[in-house]
Design an enzyme around this catalytic site. Structure first.
Site: not given
Ligand code: GLA
Length: 747
Positions: A533, A613
């Site tokens: 928020d 990777e």
């Protein structure tokens, strides 16, 4: 000047909007208009038709057309003829809640006053807030109510908070207080809100407003996973790029309520503020109460503009400190890499791998303190577990720093485990009702942040840890909601204040720590995004968006989050497969695409990856760092609604409309279906753009080739064409297939 005070007319102007109020013949403050700028006084819109059998002010008793039950109020209060939902309700000394507020004075301010103990919107680097107070009073009850307005002209945002001062000799009790209240006359709106749960926050929902009252709220003393204090009222035809819409955002991290009512004559009232359930606040004589602040914005051009306004106001006027604007470190977090199973050496190995990948920061998550080898114990005992680490934390951090890497720690300050020395020593510091069994969640209790002794203790403790350990970063977690709301330091008749006092205590701790350590990056977290928020963003300029790191689901969570919150505040990481929340296996490239709109990082153990990777991750980090200025400072556009389109697509465009990055994911692969189209936004229609298909180069016969290591395919299109006809994108032949395009103008 964006504030205009005429005799009975008060107007707040932003670049594209007008917010207008008036003093009525009886001294009441009416809301006249919020929306597109007009060139005149909007008081002609006040409804003056008679509504049978409704109450009218005593002074106007022969004028039956003037009823408080239908008038648009700037601050609707309980009683006094308005039977709709009220933004302010105060129990007066005689027990009634009938407030009669009339305008006392209107005061232009030469600067904006800070809100004591609460987050608030402030002057930015390039734009100052203009401010105005409207003072209302209930003369007989001796109560003053001040509406504090601030206007951010360039950003098209207006902020408001409400303050109550009790001049009465006797105590009064505030029962509800909503900093945002908007009255609209006879309009049709859809309501857009963001619901969810743990690992599925801020899911988009749009619904027409019907008669009655809709309540979107949290009573969990946190803004919550379940709902977010952010509401949009949108014209039914509004979409991303067109149509009127109003955004409303509460700068508060505790219980909130957003209420929308359609009344007997189809007028709509919206309130956003503190949740009146489990709340009341006693105000003794001469005391003041300050509500949190609400932010409002209006867009004539759909949700994209509305989002830009909120992104800008949060970046420039809410977030503070160097991390509000600076580049953010790419981090690797130990949580999904190791959970509770590590020692100092394995963390140093993780640090070495992190450095080799090219990331900037290693975060040691949960498990470094007390006897915390699982989540049943030790919260509150923030002493380093040297037995587990087999070295002092300072030594570990020193070695990490020597590698040229920053170091951060996970903490959960507001919590305590039942099995902890702190709880054994201070059971009264936990929110537990004496003689009742405590309510546990994740086997933990919540500390009483309404008790200043607890806040001071936590401040001393954590400031010492940050200082002694030379931390660069803190992940501030909050994994359960306070329940019961009970403080051992407050009398029975003030227990209804605990929910708010808890939040004030947390803000106090955050303020002191972030002020003392301006070079430490604080990232908020609450079981993922349970406290995402604008209140938290004032202290912590980034927040972990969700514990759900599955790239498919993340694109939906991030879609909802993007309506109000800037992309630079969204903590998002690539994690291992099968994903720990959903078991989905999405390619590394597509996981990177999903984690790109945010602060970026990794939540995996590189030692478990293939060599190739790791090499790809190195490339991803270099690429992300190159793109971060565009991602943070560019304008963000949603290109699809993943709740309707079965695809997520978004893009960033730099302020000069010269560079853009388009990314997305098609959720389902459909056989023999020749690609999909995405219509772009935010480009300059008159410019030509070179488009690079960076992820899946096209081969000469128009099909992608996954293994193709040759130079990426390029093509040139006009901005006009890309924003009208769109562009075809190619993806790999599987579900959850990502795509990305980079655009560079040729002009
Ligand atoms: C919460 C956070 C996670 C992790 C764990 C540690 O769930 O959201 O990211 O830090 O706590 O216990």
């Amino acid at each position: 000047m964006s504030i205009h005070i005429e005799e009975n007319l008060f107007s707040l102007e932003t670049k594209n909007t007008l917010y207008q109020m008036m003093k009525d013949p009886y001294g009441q403050l009416l809301h006249l208009w919020y929306g597109k700028k007009t060139d005149q006084n909007m008081d002609y819109l006040i409804n003056s038709n008679e509504i049978n059998y409704t109450g009218v002010l005593y002074e106007s008793q022969h004028d039956r057309s003037y009823s408080n039950d239908i008038l648009p109020f700037e601050l609707p209060v309980s009683g006094h003829g308005d039977f709709r939902i009220s933004a302010l309700s105060i129990e007066l000394p005689e027990g009634s809640a009938d407030l009669d507020l009339r305008i006392k004075e209107v005061i232009p301010k030469d600067h904006k006053e800070p809100l004591n103990g609460l987050p608030y919107s402030h002057d930015g680097k390039n734009e100052k807030a203009e401010a105005m107070d409207i003072v209302l009073e209930d003369h007989q009850a001796a109560i003053e109510v001040i509406l504090h307005y601030s206007v951010f002209y360039e950003t098209d945002v207006i902020a408001r908070s409400v303050e109550v001062i009790n001049h009465n000799e006797k105590a009064i009790r505030i029962r509800r207080i909503f900093p945002i209240s908007l009255d609209f006359q006879e309009q049709k709106f859809d309501l857009i809100h963001f619901y969810g749960r743990h690992v599925m926050e801020r899911q988009f929902e749009r619904e027409p407003i019907s008669h009655g009252i809709k309540n979107i709220s949290s009573s969990r003393a946190m803004s919550s996973h379940q709902h977010n204090p952010a509401l949009i009222l949108a014209s039914p035809n509004a979409d991303e790029l067109s149509g009127p819409c109003y955004g409303n955002l509460l700068m508060y991290s505790g219980s909130f309520a957003g209420l929308v009512e359609k009344d007997q004559i189809d007028q709509i009232r919206l309130l956003l503020g503190m949740n009146p359930d489990h709340f009341s606040w006693t105000l003794e004589s001469n005391e003041r109460f300050q509500s949190p602040e609400g932010l409002m914005s209006y867009s004539e051009d759909g949700f994209s503009t509305l989002s830009h306004n909120f992104h800008h106001v949060i970046e420039d006027h809410v977030m503070r400190g160097r991390f509000a604007k600076e580049a953010k470190p790419v981090l690797l977090n130990s949580w999904e890499a190791a959970y509770f199973t590590f020692d100092g050496l394995s963390i140093l190995n993780l640090a070495r791998e992190t450095k080799e990948l090219g990331a900037d920061l290693l975060v040691l998550d949960d498990g470094w303190f007390g006897y915390r080898n699982n989540d049943y114990t030790s919260l509150g005992d923030w002493q380093v577990n040297e037995e587990k680490l087999q070295m002092p934390l300072e030594m570990l951090v020193r070695q990490v720093h020597q590698m040229g890497l920053k170091f951060g720690l996970w903490i959960e300050p507001e919590m305590v485990s039942e099995d902890s020395d702190l709880y054994r020593k201070h059971p009264e510091w936990a929110m537990v009702i004496p003689s009742r069994k405590p309510l546990v969640a994740r086997s933990q209790l919540v500390l009483d942040m309404a008790n200043p002794e607890v806040v001071n203790y936590l401040y001393d403790l954590f400031s010492k840890i940050i200082r002694d350990t030379h931390l660069d970063y803190i992940k501030w977690d909050f994994n359960r909601s306070p329940d019961p709301l009970y403080s051992s330091v407050l009398p029975a008749n003030r227990q209804s204040e605990v929910s708010h006092r808890f939040v004030l205590g947390t803000y106090n701790l955050l303020e002191r720590l972030t002020h003392e350590f301006p070079d430490v990056l604080f990232e908020g977290c609450a079981g993922g995004g349970g406290r995402f928020d604008a209140g938290m963003l004032y202290y912590t300029p980034q927040i972990w968006c969700s514990d759900d790191t599955d790239a498919h689901e993340r694109t939906k969570i991030q879609y909802g989050t993007s309506f109000f919150y800037p992309i630079r505040s969204v903590g998002s990481h690539v994690s291992a497969i099968p994903n720990h929340q959903t078991r989905r296996k999405i390619s590394l490239n597509d996981r990177k695409i999903a984690a790109s709109p945010g602060t970026f990082g990794y939540e995996l153990n590189p030692a478990e990856l293939e060599w190739s990777e790791k090499r790809d991750i190195e490339k991803q980090i270099i690429e992300y760092k190159r793109r971060q200025p565009l991602i943070f400072d560019g304008n963000y556009y949603r290109l699809s609604n993943p709740f309707e389109d079965h695809a997520a697509a978004w893009m960033f465009v730099d302020k000069n409309q010269d560079k853009a990055l388009v990314q997305g994911m098609f959720y389902r692969f459909i056989s023999n279906y020749p690609g999909r189209k995405v219509v772009l936004a935010g480009l300059d229609p008159d410019k030509k753009y070179e488009v690079t298909y960076s992820s899946f180069p096209l081969s000469s016969h128009g099909r992608f080739e996954e293994e193709n290591e040759s130079a990426p395919a390029k093509a040139i299109f006009s901005g006009q064409a890309l924003m009208t006809g769109g562009i075809r994108v190619q993806t790999s032949m599987n579900d959850d297939a990502g795509f990305e395009l980079e655009l560079e103008s040729l002009n």
